[in-house]
Design a protein around this motif. Structure first.
Motif, short mmCIF file in Angstrom:
data_model
loop_
_atom_site.label_atom_id
_atom_site.label_comp_id
_atom_site.label_asym_id
_atom_site.label_seq_id
_atom_site.Cartn_x
_atom_site.Cartn_y
_atom_site.Cartn_z
N TRP A 15 4.84 -20.17 -30.51
CA TRP A 15 3.66 -20.19 -29.63
C TRP A 15 2.38 -20.05 -30.45
O TRP A 15 1.41 -20.76 -30.22
CB TRP A 15 3.75 -19.08 -28.58
N SER A 19 -0.28 -23.09 -30.70
CA SER A 19 -1.60 -22.88 -30.10
C SER A 19 -2.71 -22.96 -31.14
O SER A 19 -3.78 -23.48 -30.85
CB SER A 19 -1.64 -21.55 -29.35
N THR A 23 -5.61 -25.74 -31.07
CA THR A 23 -7.01 -25.30 -31.11
C THR A 23 -7.78 -26.01 -32.21
O THR A 23 -8.88 -26.53 -31.97
CB THR A 23 -7.07 -23.78 -31.33
N ILE A 52 -4.71 -17.31 -26.57
CA ILE A 52 -3.58 -17.15 -27.49
C ILE A 52 -2.94 -15.77 -27.36
O ILE A 52 -1.72 -15.67 -27.20
CB ILE A 52 -4.02 -17.47 -28.94
#
Length: 94
Positions: A15, A19, A23, A52
């Motif tokens: 994750w 992320s 981004t 996040i």
């Protein structure tokens, strides 16, 4: 692929990596067509600062229900992850 599903810690690390990659790719794509005065990169980072850790906190709360044996064995690691992800969320909303 099966080894990824056996460890919730790997889900949380995946994750974070995904992320951060999304981004930074959004920052690059949005800033290409922006004029000099626009603040797109700063706005994206500002939103990612809360999204996040919130996603990591959600994964930290949900994973013990799906990985009962792993969470019983490594409860201290799970508690540490929840604490690490809860601090930025608490600071942001306080």
């Amino acid at each position: 692929m099966n080894k990824l599903l056996n460890n919730p810690f790997k889900w949380i690390v995946a994750w974070l990596i995904m992320s951060l990659a999304v981004t930074f790719s959004l920052i690059i794509v949005k800033s290409m067509g922006a004029s000099d005065g626009e603040q797109w990169p700063l706005r994206i980072i500002g939103k990612a600062v809360i999204i996040i850790p919130s996603g990591g906190l959600l994964l930290g709360f949900v994973c013990p229900f799906f990985y009962i044996s792993w969470s019983k064995r490594y409860w201290y690691l799970l508690a540490l992850l929840i604490l690490i992800f809860a601090m930025p969320v608490f600071i942001y909303f306080s």
